[in-house]
Design a protein around this motif. Structure first.
Motif, PDB file in Angstrom:
ATOM      1  N   PHE A  17       0.829  -1.206   0.000  1.00 48.76           N
ATOM      2  CA  PHE A  17       0.000   0.000   0.000  1.00 48.76           C
ATOM      3  C   PHE A  17       0.866   1.259   0.000  1.00 48.76           C
ATOM      4  CE2 PHE A  17      -3.174  -3.010   1.936  1.00 48.76           C
ATOM      5  CZ  PHE A  17      -4.060  -2.985   0.873  1.00 48.76           C
ATOM      6  N   THR A  50       5.994  -2.288  18.763  1.00 49.21           N
ATOM      7  CA  THR A  50       4.532  -2.373  18.867  1.00 49.21           C
ATOM      8  C   THR A  50       4.034  -3.811  18.871  1.00 49.21           C
ATOM      9  OG1 THR A  50       4.259  -2.319  16.465  1.00 49.21           O
ATOM     10  CG2 THR A  50       4.272  -0.189  17.621  1.00 49.21           C
ATOM     11  N   LEU A 167       8.822   6.434  15.244  1.00 47.41           N
ATOM     12  CA  LEU A 167       8.292   5.915  16.513  1.00 47.41           C
ATOM     13  C   LEU A 167       7.763   7.043  17.396  1.00 47.41           C
ATOM     14  CD1 LEU A 167      10.621   3.051  17.742  1.00 47.41           C
ATOM     15  CD2 LEU A 167       8.122   3.007  17.635  1.00 47.41           C
ATOM     16  N   GLY A 170       4.484   8.212  16.535  1.00 47.50           N
ATOM     17  CA  GLY A 170       3.408   7.233  16.692  1.00 47.50           C
ATOM     18  C   GLY A 170       3.045   6.532  15.396  1.00 47.50           C
ATOM     19  N   PHE A 172       2.732   3.696  12.957  1.00 46.73           N
ATOM     20  CA  PHE A 172       2.652   2.250  13.229  1.00 46.73           C
ATOM     21  C   PHE A 172       2.487   1.442  11.953  1.00 46.73           C
ATOM     22  CE2 PHE A 172      -1.421   4.357  13.489  1.00 46.73           C
ATOM     23  CZ  PHE A 172      -2.135   3.657  12.551  1.00 46.73           C
ATOM     24  N   GLY A 181      -0.002  18.299  10.292  1.00 51.66           N
ATOM     25  CA  GLY A 181      -0.222  17.698  11.596  1.00 51.66           C
ATOM     26  C   GLY A 181      -1.296  16.624  11.635  1.00 51.66           C
ATOM     27  N   GLU A 182      -2.093  16.514  10.583  1.00 55.03           N
ATOM     28  CA  GLU A 182      -3.176  15.523  10.566  1.00 55.03           C
ATOM     29  C   GLU A 182      -2.676  14.223   9.936  1.00 55.03           C
ATOM     30  OE1 GLU A 182      -6.065  15.996  11.970  1.00 55.03           O
ATOM     31  OE2 GLU A 182      -7.200  14.252  11.276  1.00 55.03           O
ATOM     32  N   PRO A 183      -2.753  13.085  10.670  1.00 55.81           N
ATOM     33  CA  PRO A 183      -2.223  11.821  10.153  1.00 55.81           C
ATOM     34  C   PRO A 183      -3.265  11.003   9.379  1.00 55.81           C
ATOM     35  CG  PRO A 183      -2.814  11.561  12.461  1.00 55.81           C
ATOM     36  CD  PRO A 183      -3.221  12.970  12.060  1.00 55.81           C
ATOM     37  N   PHE A 184      -2.812  10.396   8.302  1.00 57.20           N
ATOM     38  CA  PHE A 184      -3.669   9.531   7.478  1.00 57.20           C
ATOM     39  C   PHE A 184      -2.915   8.229   7.210  1.00 57.20           C
ATOM     40  CE2 PHE A 184      -4.783  13.898   6.543  1.00 57.20           C
ATOM     41  CZ  PHE A 184      -6.175  13.903   6.480  1.00 57.20           C
ATOM     42  N   TRP A 185      -3.469   7.126   7.663  1.00 59.14           N
ATOM     43  CA  TRP A 185      -2.820   5.825   7.466  1.00 59.14           C
ATOM     44  C   TRP A 185      -3.539   5.061   6.349  1.00 59.14           C
ATOM     45  CZ3 TRP A 185      -4.793   0.949  10.009  1.00 59.14           C
ATOM     46  CH2 TRP A 185      -4.001  -0.157   9.670  1.00 59.14           C
ATOM     47  N   ARG A 189      -6.992   6.175   2.442  1.00 58.30           N
ATOM     48  CA  ARG A 189      -7.340   7.489   2.965  1.00 58.30           C
ATOM     49  C   ARG A 189      -7.080   8.612   1.955  1.00 58.30           C
ATOM     50  NH1 ARG A 189      -9.601   4.559   5.523  1.00 58.30           N
ATOM     51  NH2 ARG A 189      -9.943   4.418   7.782  1.00 58.30           N
TER      52      ARG A 189
END
Lengths: 202, 202
Positions: A17, A50, A167, A170, A172, A181-185, A189
Motif C-alpha cells: 500500500f 509495537t 516511533l 506514533g 505504526f 499535523g493531521e495523520p492519514f494511514w 485514505r
C-alpha cells in the motif's frame, strides 16, 4: 502568499500500500499546490516496539489482504504483481534513499519509485544490496560511491534517526501521510487527504 | 431478468466502522438494484480464534483510530460520538436482531440501525438487555415477547451458528461486505464496492 509546509509521506519499501501511495501522492499534493517530503523508514523497527506483524501473515486477514492489495491496485490503475518472497528487508534501499535525499530530494524520489516498481512490478529482490545498486546505477548514480555511502556509519545513523522519529510520531504502519499535523494511514485514505487539502480540514 | 443475490453485510454492533457502513450500504446497493442481507455477528467470538484485539486497544494504532473514526464519520456525513465504555458486549442486540430477522428482515434492519445510533450517537449502553429491549419497544415490538425470545435456546443457537458461519467464511473484522463472492473489509472499501457493482468486477 506564504509557502505551505510539505506533506510528509512515510513508507516502507516492502509495503504494497506504500507503493500504491507512492504512485499517487505527488499528483494529489501538486493539484493543491503542495510538495511532498518522502520519508522511507523501516516498519520492522516499529514492529519491534509495537508487536506488529506483517499484514499478509495475520490470521485470516492475511489471505484477504493478498486479494485486497491486488484489487486496490486495479482500482487505482497501478501495475502490480505480488512479489515473492514477501516481505523483505529494506535497509539497503532506505539507506541509499537517505544518502541521495540529503543532496537531491528529487533524485531520491526517482530512486524510491524505481525501487518500488522493481519490487512490486518486476518482482526483483530489493533486499539485496546489488539490486539496489543496479537500480541506482540505472539512474546514472556512481555505483561505487553509492555503495560506500550506503555502508557508512553516517548514513546508517541517519536511517536510525528517521526510524526513531517515526516511533516518536506514533507511526505504526505504511503508508502514513501527515498533512499539517493531521495523520492519514493507508492508501485508502487518499479521498480524505484530498478533501483535507481542498478544505484545510473537515 | 434474474434477481441478483443480495449483498451480505457482516458487522458487530460495537464496531464504529460497521455503524458507518450500516448508514451507507443499503443506498449504495439500491442504486445498483441490489438488496442487502444484514448479518450481525460477535467479533469477540472471531477474535477468540484469530487472536485479534479491539482496534482502539492496539498499540499506537489505537490512538490514531479514535481520530480516524471520527474523521471518517465527518467525511461520510454521518453523526458520530465515540461512546464510552467501548467496546461493549453485543450478544443481546445480536440475538434480538436474529429473532426479528427470522420473520421480518426489514424490521430487524430498522432495529439494528436504532441500536447502532443509540450507541454511536446517543452513547447509550447497548450491552444492557434493558437498553436493547427499550429500543425494540420504541419500535413497537412487544417487550416481553422479545425478552423471552432473546433468552431462548433457539435464538442463542441461531447466533452461535451465524458466528460459526463468519469464521468459516474467514471473516476477521467488521464491517465485512460480500458481493457475489468478493469480500470487502472496511467502510473505506465503499468506493471499490460501488465500482464492483457498476462493472460486475474489475
Amino acid at each position: 502568499m506564504s509557502h505551505p509546509a510539505p506533506i510528509d509521506f512515510w513508507f516502507d519499501f516492502s509495503s504494497p500500500f506504500g507503493y500504491l501511495m507512492a504512485e499517487k501522492i505527488d499528483a494529489v499534493a501538486a493539484a493543491h499546490g503542495r510538495s511532498v517530503r518522502w520519508r522511507p523508514f523501516l516498519l520492522g523497527a516499529v514492529y519491534k516496539h509495537t508487536g506488529g506483524i506483517p499484514l499478509t501473515e495475520t490470521p485470516l486477514k492475511g489471505v484477504y489482504s493478498v486479494r485486497d492489495i491486488a484489487r486496490s491496485a486495479r482500482y487505482l490503475g497501478v501495475p502490480f504483481a505480488m512479489p515473492s518472497p514477501f516481505p523483505v528487508a529494506t535497509q539497503h534501499a532506505a539507506r541509499v534513499f537517505h544518502h541521495l535525499d540529503a543532496s537531491d530530494p528529487a533524485a531520491a524520489r526517482d530512486f524510491a519509485l524505481a525501487v518500488l516498481r522493481a519490487f512490486f512490478v518486476e518482482g526483483r529482490d530489493i533486499s539485496a544490496l546489488d539490486t539496489v545498486l543496479d537500480i541506482a546505477q540505472a539512474l546514472h548514480h556512481a555505483r561505487d560511491a553509492i555503495a560506500v555511502a550506503a555502508g557508512s556509519a553516517e548514513v546508517k545513523a541517519r536511517l536510525k534517526s528517521v526510524c526513531d522519529e517515526a516511533l516518536q510520531l506514533g507511526i505504526f504502519g505504511s503508508p502514513y501521510v501527515i498533512v499539517d499535523g493531521e495523520p492519514f494511514w493507508g492508501v485508502d485514505r487518499l479521498p480524505q487527504i484530498e478533501r483535507w487539502l481542498e478544505t484545510g480540514g473537515f
